[in-house]
Design a protein around this motif. Structure first.
Motif, PDB file in Angstrom:
ATOM      1  N   VAL A 134     -14.647  -8.311   9.082  1.00  0.00           N
ATOM      2  CA  VAL A 134     -14.709  -9.311   8.003  1.00  0.00           C
ATOM      3  C   VAL A 134     -15.687  -8.869   6.925  1.00  0.00           C
ATOM      4  O   VAL A 134     -15.381  -8.921   5.730  1.00  0.00           O
ATOM      5  CB  VAL A 134     -15.092 -10.702   8.572  1.00  0.00           C
ATOM      6  CG1 VAL A 134     -15.426 -11.678   7.466  1.00  0.00           C
ATOM      7  CG2 VAL A 134     -13.971 -11.237   9.449  1.00  0.00           C
ATOM      8  N   GLU A 135     -16.873  -8.406   7.347  1.00  0.00           N
ATOM      9  CA  GLU A 135     -17.905  -8.000   6.385  1.00  0.00           C
ATOM     10  C   GLU A 135     -17.497  -6.774   5.578  1.00  0.00           C
ATOM     11  O   GLU A 135     -17.959  -6.581   4.459  1.00  0.00           O
ATOM     12  CB  GLU A 135     -19.222  -7.714   7.111  1.00  0.00           C
ATOM     13  CG  GLU A 135     -19.895  -8.958   7.662  1.00  0.00           C
ATOM     14  CD  GLU A 135     -21.111  -8.657   8.516  1.00  0.00           C
ATOM     15  OE1 GLU A 135     -21.353  -7.478   8.868  1.00  0.00           O
ATOM     16  OE2 GLU A 135     -21.824  -9.627   8.853  1.00  0.00           O
ATOM     17  N   ASN A 136     -16.626  -5.934   6.139  1.00  0.00           N
ATOM     18  CA  ASN A 136     -16.246  -4.695   5.476  1.00  0.00           C
ATOM     19  C   ASN A 136     -14.810  -4.696   4.973  1.00  0.00           C
ATOM     20  O   ASN A 136     -14.290  -3.650   4.576  1.00  0.00           O
ATOM     21  CB  ASN A 136     -16.483  -3.514   6.432  1.00  0.00           C
ATOM     22  CG  ASN A 136     -17.947  -3.294   6.682  1.00  0.00           C
ATOM     23  OD1 ASN A 136     -18.648  -2.742   5.839  1.00  0.00           O
ATOM     24  ND2 ASN A 136     -18.447  -3.769   7.806  1.00  0.00           N
ATOM     25  N   ALA A 137     -14.180  -5.860   4.952  1.00  0.00           N
ATOM     26  CA  ALA A 137     -12.775  -5.953   4.549  1.00  0.00           C
ATOM     27  C   ALA A 137     -12.536  -5.426   3.140  1.00  0.00           C
ATOM     28  O   ALA A 137     -11.559  -4.714   2.894  1.00  0.00           O
ATOM     29  CB  ALA A 137     -12.279  -7.388   4.671  1.00  0.00           C
ATOM     30  N   ALA A 138     -13.421  -5.740   2.212  1.00  0.00           N
ATOM     31  CA  ALA A 138     -13.233  -5.290   0.823  1.00  0.00           C
ATOM     32  C   ALA A 138     -13.311  -3.764   0.733  1.00  0.00           C
ATOM     33  O   ALA A 138     -12.498  -3.134   0.047  1.00  0.00           O
ATOM     34  CB  ALA A 138     -14.276  -5.932  -0.085  1.00  0.00           C
ATOM     35  N   ALA A 139     -14.262  -3.164   1.422  1.00  0.00           N
ATOM     36  CA  ALA A 139     -14.399  -1.708   1.391  1.00  0.00           C
ATOM     37  C   ALA A 139     -13.197  -1.033   2.053  1.00  0.00           C
ATOM     38  O   ALA A 139     -12.695  -0.015   1.559  1.00  0.00           O
ATOM     39  CB  ALA A 139     -15.690  -1.283   2.089  1.00  0.00           C
ATOM     40  N   ILE A 140     -12.721  -1.596   3.150  1.00  0.00           N
ATOM     41  CA  ILE A 140     -11.558  -1.033   3.835  1.00  0.00           C
ATOM     42  C   ILE A 140     -10.331  -1.138   2.941  1.00  0.00           C
ATOM     43  O   ILE A 140      -9.568  -0.168   2.803  1.00  0.00           O
ATOM     44  CB  ILE A 140     -11.336  -1.743   5.185  1.00  0.00           C
ATOM     45  CG1 ILE A 140     -12.483  -1.427   6.146  1.00  0.00           C
ATOM     46  CG2 ILE A 140      -9.996  -1.343   5.797  1.00  0.00           C
ATOM     47  CD1 ILE A 140     -12.522  -2.308   7.370  1.00  0.00           C
ATOM     48  N   GLN A 141     -10.154  -2.284   2.312  1.00  0.00           N
ATOM     49  CA  GLN A 141      -9.006  -2.467   1.410  1.00  0.00           C
ATOM     50  C   GLN A 141      -9.092  -1.493   0.245  1.00  0.00           C
ATOM     51  O   GLN A 141      -8.097  -0.890  -0.146  1.00  0.00           O
ATOM     52  CB  GLN A 141      -8.957  -3.913   0.910  1.00  0.00           C
ATOM     53  CG  GLN A 141      -7.662  -4.290   0.226  1.00  0.00           C
ATOM     54  CD  GLN A 141      -7.595  -3.819  -1.227  1.00  0.00           C
ATOM     55  OE1 GLN A 141      -8.609  -3.749  -1.911  1.00  0.00           O
ATOM     56  NE2 GLN A 141      -6.399  -3.498  -1.676  1.00  0.00           N
ATOM     57  N   SER A 142     -10.280  -1.309  -0.309  1.00  0.00           N
ATOM     58  CA  SER A 142     -10.469  -0.384  -1.425  1.00  0.00           C
ATOM     59  C   SER A 142     -10.145   1.049  -1.012  1.00  0.00           C
ATOM     60  O   SER A 142      -9.474   1.786  -1.737  1.00  0.00           O
ATOM     61  CB  SER A 142     -11.911  -0.478  -1.931  1.00  0.00           C
ATOM     62  OG  SER A 142     -12.159   0.490  -2.911  1.00  0.00           O
ATOM     63  N   SER A 143     -10.614   1.443   0.154  1.00  0.00           N
ATOM     64  CA  SER A 143     -10.346   2.786   0.655  1.00  0.00           C
ATOM     65  C   SER A 143      -8.860   2.987   0.900  1.00  0.00           C
ATOM     66  O   SER A 143      -8.288   4.025   0.528  1.00  0.00           O
ATOM     67  CB  SER A 143     -11.126   3.026   1.954  1.00  0.00           C
ATOM     68  OG  SER A 143     -10.842   4.303   2.474  1.00  0.00           O
ATOM     69  N   ASN A 144      -8.213   2.000   1.491  1.00  0.00           N
ATOM     70  CA  ASN A 144      -6.772   2.101   1.730  1.00  0.00           C
ATOM     71  C   ASN A 144      -5.994   2.171   0.424  1.00  0.00           C
ATOM     72  O   ASN A 144      -5.026   2.938   0.305  1.00  0.00           O
ATOM     73  CB  ASN A 144      -6.290   0.924   2.572  1.00  0.00           C
ATOM     74  CG  ASN A 144      -6.749   1.018   4.009  1.00  0.00           C
ATOM     75  OD1 ASN A 144      -7.119   2.076   4.496  1.00  0.00           O
ATOM     76  ND2 ASN A 144      -6.736  -0.110   4.697  1.00  0.00           N
ATOM     77  N   ALA A 145      -6.410   1.408  -0.567  1.00  0.00           N
ATOM     78  CA  ALA A 145      -5.737   1.440  -1.872  1.00  0.00           C
ATOM     79  C   ALA A 145      -5.898   2.807  -2.519  1.00  0.00           C
ATOM     80  O   ALA A 145      -4.947   3.336  -3.115  1.00  0.00           O
ATOM     81  CB  ALA A 145      -6.302   0.349  -2.777  1.00  0.00           C
ATOM     82  N   TYR A 146      -7.089   3.401  -2.410  1.00  0.00           N
ATOM     83  CA  TYR A 146      -7.322   4.738  -2.976  1.00  0.00           C
ATOM     84  C   TYR A 146      -6.388   5.756  -2.319  1.00  0.00           C
ATOM     85  O   TYR A 146      -5.747   6.556  -3.003  1.00  0.00           O
ATOM     86  CB  TYR A 146      -8.778   5.163  -2.783  1.00  0.00           C
ATOM     87  CG  TYR A 146      -9.032   6.554  -3.303  1.00  0.00           C
ATOM     88  CD1 TYR A 146      -9.406   6.762  -4.624  1.00  0.00           C
ATOM     89  CD2 TYR A 146      -8.867   7.666  -2.483  1.00  0.00           C
ATOM     90  CE1 TYR A 146      -9.607   8.045  -5.117  1.00  0.00           C
ATOM     91  CE2 TYR A 146      -9.062   8.948  -2.963  1.00  0.00           C
ATOM     92  CZ  TYR A 146      -9.429   9.139  -4.281  1.00  0.00           C
ATOM     93  OH  TYR A 146      -9.609  10.399  -4.766  1.00  0.00           O
ATOM     94  N   VAL A 147      -6.310   5.719  -0.993  1.00  0.00           N
ATOM     95  CA  VAL A 147      -5.468   6.679  -0.279  1.00  0.00           C
ATOM     96  C   VAL A 147      -4.002   6.468  -0.636  1.00  0.00           C
ATOM     97  O   VAL A 147      -3.265   7.441  -0.812  1.00  0.00           O
ATOM     98  CB  VAL A 147      -5.700   6.583   1.246  1.00  0.00           C
ATOM     99  CG1 VAL A 147      -4.672   7.396   2.020  1.00  0.00           C
ATOM    100  CG2 VAL A 147      -7.111   7.042   1.590  1.00  0.00           C
ATOM    101  N   GLU A 148      -3.577   5.228  -0.785  1.00  0.00           N
ATOM    102  CA  GLU A 148      -2.191   4.955  -1.171  1.00  0.00           C
ATOM    103  C   GLU A 148      -1.889   5.510  -2.564  1.00  0.00           C
ATOM    104  O   GLU A 148      -0.809   6.038  -2.805  1.00  0.00           O
ATOM    105  CB  GLU A 148      -1.912   3.455  -1.138  1.00  0.00           C
ATOM    106  CG  GLU A 148      -1.770   2.898   0.257  1.00  0.00           C
ATOM    107  CD  GLU A 148      -1.510   1.400   0.261  1.00  0.00           C
ATOM    108  OE1 GLU A 148      -0.947   0.879  -0.727  1.00  0.00           O
ATOM    109  OE2 GLU A 148      -1.872   0.760   1.260  1.00  0.00           O
ATOM    110  N   SER A 149      -2.837   5.413  -3.468  1.00  0.00           N
ATOM    111  CA  SER A 149      -2.625   5.884  -4.843  1.00  0.00           C
ATOM    112  C   SER A 149      -2.799   7.389  -4.995  1.00  0.00           C
ATOM    113  O   SER A 149      -2.070   8.031  -5.746  1.00  0.00           O
ATOM    114  CB  SER A 149      -3.612   5.195  -5.796  1.00  0.00           C
ATOM    115  OG  SER A 149      -3.380   3.825  -5.840  1.00  0.00           O
ATOM    116  N   HIS A 150      -3.786   7.952  -4.297  1.00  0.00           N
ATOM    117  CA  HIS A 150      -4.163   9.350  -4.529  1.00  0.00           C
ATOM    118  C   HIS A 150      -3.955  10.255  -3.325  1.00  0.00           C
ATOM    119  O   HIS A 150      -4.142  11.469  -3.444  1.00  0.00           O
ATOM    120  CB  HIS A 150      -5.643   9.424  -4.931  1.00  0.00           C
ATOM    121  CG  HIS A 150      -5.985   8.571  -6.101  1.00  0.00           C
ATOM    122  ND1 HIS A 150      -5.649   8.909  -7.399  1.00  0.00           N
ATOM    123  CD2 HIS A 150      -6.614   7.381  -6.185  1.00  0.00           C
ATOM    124  CE1 HIS A 150      -6.063   7.973  -8.222  1.00  0.00           C
ATOM    125  NE2 HIS A 150      -6.656   7.021  -7.510  1.00  0.00           N
ATOM    126  N   GLY A 151      -3.622   9.702  -2.188  1.00  0.00           N
ATOM    127  CA  GLY A 151      -3.503  10.505  -0.972  1.00  0.00           C
ATOM    128  C   GLY A 151      -4.879  10.771  -0.384  1.00  0.00           C
ATOM    129  O   GLY A 151      -5.908  10.369  -0.934  1.00  0.00           O
TER     130      GLY A 151
END
Length: 76
Positions: A50-67
């Motif tokens: 829960v505390e790290n959900a935003a960072a995890i979502q951000s990291s996943n979004a980066y990987v989805e966009s840039h690999g």
């Protein structure tokens, strides 16, 4: 693991479960401690997610966009 001081406590348990555990000579204190330890580990893991959900979502979004950043160096 070092032995920590123990503190007496009262628990309410299902009567039939308690009778079965006693018949099987289950160490109730150790069994309860193991169960509470597992619950604490699970609660800490859930809190971390829960505390790290935003960072995890951000990291996943980066990987989805840039690999993956070093994907071109992978040999498998």
């Amino acid at each position: 693991m070092t032995s920590q001081p123990r503190k007496a406590t009262n628990l309410s348990l299902d009567a039939s479960l308690l009778a079965e555990a006693k018949a099987l000579k289950v160490n109730l204190s150790r069994a309860a401690e193991d169960g509470v330890r597992g619950a604490v580990v699970a609660a800490k893991a859930e809190r971390w997610k829960v505390e790290n959900a935003a960072a995890i979502q951000s990291s996943n979004a980066y990987v989805e966009s840039h690999g993956l950043p070093l994907d071109r160096y992978r040999q498998f």
